[in-house]
Design a protein around this motif. Sequence first.
Motif, mmCIF file in Angstrom:
data_model
loop_
_atom_site.group_PDB
_atom_site.id
_atom_site.type_symbol
_atom_site.label_atom_id
_atom_site.label_comp_id
_atom_site.label_asym_id
_atom_site.label_seq_id
_atom_site.Cartn_x
_atom_site.Cartn_y
_atom_site.Cartn_z
ATOM 1 N N PHE A 228 105.261 -19.546 -128.858
ATOM 2 C CA PHE A 228 105.399 -20.373 -127.655
ATOM 3 C C PHE A 228 104.059 -20.506 -126.933
ATOM 4 N N ALA A 229 103.697 -21.749 -126.606
ATOM 5 C CA ALA A 229 102.457 -21.995 -125.848
ATOM 6 C C ALA A 229 102.804 -22.705 -124.544
ATOM 7 N N ALA A 230 102.529 -22.025 -123.431
ATOM 8 C CA ALA A 230 102.899 -22.551 -122.110
ATOM 9 C C ALA A 230 102.251 -23.915 -121.834
ATOM 10 N N ASP A 231 100.953 -24.018 -122.111
ATOM 11 C CA ASP A 231 100.255 -25.278 -121.803
ATOM 12 C C ASP A 231 100.855 -26.451 -122.562
ATOM 13 N N ALA A 232 101.172 -26.226 -123.828
ATOM 14 C CA ALA A 232 101.736 -27.297 -124.647
ATOM 15 C C ALA A 232 103.122 -27.692 -124.135
ATOM 16 N N ALA A 233 103.900 -26.717 -123.688
ATOM 17 C CA ALA A 233 105.248 -27.020 -123.177
ATOM 18 C C ALA A 233 105.164 -27.842 -121.890
ATOM 19 N N LEU A 234 104.226 -27.477 -121.007
ATOM 20 C CA LEU A 234 104.042 -28.246 -119.765
ATOM 21 C C LEU A 234 103.584 -29.671 -120.091
ATOM 22 N N ALA A 235 102.654 -29.782 -121.026
ATOM 23 C CA ALA A 235 102.129 -31.103 -121.401
ATOM 24 C C ALA A 235 103.224 -31.957 -122.044
ATOM 25 N N ASP A 236 104.082 -31.321 -122.834
ATOM 26 C CA ASP A 236 105.162 -32.068 -123.485
ATOM 27 C C ASP A 236 106.134 -32.631 -122.451
ATOM 28 N N ALA A 237 106.491 -31.818 -121.452
ATOM 29 C CA ALA A 237 107.413 -32.291 -120.409
ATOM 30 C C ALA A 237 106.770 -33.428 -119.621
ATOM 31 N N GLU A 238 105.499 -33.259 -119.298
ATOM 32 C CA GLU A 238 104.816 -34.303 -118.540
ATOM 33 C C GLU A 238 104.748 -35.608 -119.337
ATOM 34 N N ALA A 239 104.429 -35.507 -120.614
ATOM 35 C CA ALA A 239 104.349 -36.707 -121.460
ATOM 36 C C ALA A 239 105.713 -37.374 -121.582
ATOM 37 N N THR A 240 106.766 -36.574 -121.666
ATOM 38 C CA THR A 240 108.118 -37.130 -121.760
ATOM 39 C C THR A 240 108.444 -37.936 -120.510
ATOM 40 N N ILE A 241 108.062 -37.405 -119.356
ATOM 41 C CA ILE A 241 108.310 -38.116 -118.101
ATOM 42 C C ILE A 241 107.505 -39.421 -118.065
ATOM 43 N N ARG A 242 106.236 -39.325 -118.404
ATOM 44 C CA ARG A 242 105.387 -40.525 -118.344
ATOM 45 C C ARG A 242 105.849 -41.601 -119.316
ATOM 46 N N GLU A 243 106.221 -41.212 -120.521
ATOM 47 C CA GLU A 243 106.598 -42.198 -121.535
ATOM 48 C C GLU A 243 108.014 -42.705 -121.356
ATOM 49 N N GLY A 244 108.904 -41.832 -120.899
ATOM 50 C CA GLY A 244 110.314 -42.192 -120.849
ATOM 51 C C GLY A 244 110.769 -42.764 -119.530
ATOM 52 N N ALA A 245 109.926 -42.662 -118.513
ATOM 53 C CA ALA A 245 110.380 -42.988 -117.163
ATOM 54 C C ALA A 245 110.972 -44.382 -117.046
ATOM 55 N N PHE A 246 110.304 -45.377 -117.595
ATOM 56 C CA PHE A 246 110.806 -46.734 -117.453
ATOM 57 C C PHE A 246 111.002 -47.348 -118.826
ATOM 58 N N ALA A 247 111.708 -46.570 -119.663
ATOM 59 C CA ALA A 247 111.938 -46.983 -121.043
ATOM 60 C C ALA A 247 112.755 -48.271 -121.097
ATOM 61 N N THR A 248 112.548 -49.039 -122.156
ATOM 62 C CA THR A 248 113.326 -50.254 -122.360
ATOM 63 C C THR A 248 114.732 -49.861 -122.813
ATOM 64 N N PRO A 249 115.720 -50.775 -122.666
ATOM 65 C CA PRO A 249 117.091 -50.433 -123.048
ATOM 66 C C PRO A 249 117.214 -49.947 -124.502
ATOM 67 N N ASP A 250 116.271 -50.320 -125.368
ATOM 68 C CA ASP A 250 116.314 -49.913 -126.780
ATOM 69 C C ASP A 250 116.259 -48.393 -126.939
ATOM 70 N N ASP A 251 115.427 -47.771 -126.146
ATOM 71 C CA ASP A 251 115.389 -46.321 -126.231
ATOM 72 C C ASP A 251 115.783 -45.713 -124.885
ATOM 73 N N GLU A 252 116.904 -46.219 -124.443
ATOM 74 C CA GLU A 252 117.447 -45.846 -123.147
ATOM 75 C C GLU A 252 117.642 -44.325 -123.031
ATOM 76 N N ILE A 253 117.249 -43.791 -121.877
ATOM 77 C CA ILE A 253 117.490 -42.365 -121.672
ATOM 78 C C ILE A 253 118.903 -42.164 -121.142
ATOM 79 N N PRO A 254 119.538 -41.045 -121.509
ATOM 80 C CA PRO A 254 120.913 -40.825 -121.052
ATOM 81 C C PRO A 254 120.980 -40.742 -119.530
ATOM 82 N N GLY A 255 122.146 -41.122 -118.983
ATOM 83 C CA GLY A 255 122.347 -40.984 -117.550
ATOM 84 C C GLY A 255 121.641 -42.074 -116.763
ATOM 85 N N GLU A 256 121.613 -43.300 -117.321
ATOM 86 C CA GLU A 256 120.928 -44.407 -116.664
ATOM 87 C C GLU A 256 121.606 -44.867 -115.375
#
Length: 260
Positions: A228-256
């Motif tokens: 487990f690498a803490a920095d990588a886990a933090l970076a992964d969560a941040e990237a998920t937020i940045r990339e997924g925040a305003f996703a198109t309906p094609d890759d819709e995030i659950p709980g829209e």
Amino acid sequence: ETEIPEDHPRYASLLTRHRIEAGVEKGITSKQGLIAQGRGEAFDYLLGERTLPSADAAERAAAATLLRANHPVLSVNGNVAALAPGETVELAEAVGADIEVNLFNHTDERVRRIADHLREHGADDVKGLAADGDIPGLDHARGTVDADGIEAADVVVVPLEDGDRAEALDAMGKTEIVIDLNPGSRSPRTADIPIIDNLIRAVPNVTAHARDLADASSAARRDAIDSFAADAALADAEATIREGAFATPDDEIPGEETPG
Ligand code: PTJ
């Protein structure tokens, strides 16, 4: 009281809100806790209201770290007590940890109510009432802990912790496991093991990993920590937020959908 239909797209989120409201009504959760929950929900929404694989790895590393600890302590505040009292007791039992009530906005009355609430959910010993120890570098109200609890702990789980206390606990040399949905927050950034996940999903999952690892080889437990690498886990969560925040309906995030 309105019943929430289980097939409602925001069932989990609405149930969580209801638990926090009930916690305030019972005098367990602070009013600030409602605001904290709202902040957490916003991040959970952006993360897709799911446990990321990187968060699952953090939860497994946390489980292994707790099993290895000499004196692990789970810190409980007003939000944790309202959201996951039984789950917290189960985790404490699974890893042999103490439970200590430790509040940001401390009142003796709320500490007692939370301790009672945890006992109602199966805890036999709840610390936090002695208040005979301290965290150096913090003022009295924020730094008071039990001498045979958090002060003596080698590993602490601090869900929804404020940044100053997270840093002060780190300075005491404790191994810190922080559960917080905001990967940019100071507390997870201070943690040895940041768990970027909703407390409601994180606590039972750490318990599940602990039960699994308790029967596994010591090499498997070591690997859960070393891989487990803490920095990588933090970076992964941040990237998920940045990339997924305003996703198109094609890759819709659950709980829209919005509530109501
Ligand atoms: O009961 P007390 O007096 O100890 O007070 C507890 C709160 C949480 C009110 C207090 O510590 C506080 O004000 O916290 P903050 O500074 O609002 O920080 C709360 C952090 O927890 C934020 O980063 C939120 O994103 C995060 N959070 C909120 N709800 C959850 C969460 N993280 C995981 N799961 C949640 N359900």
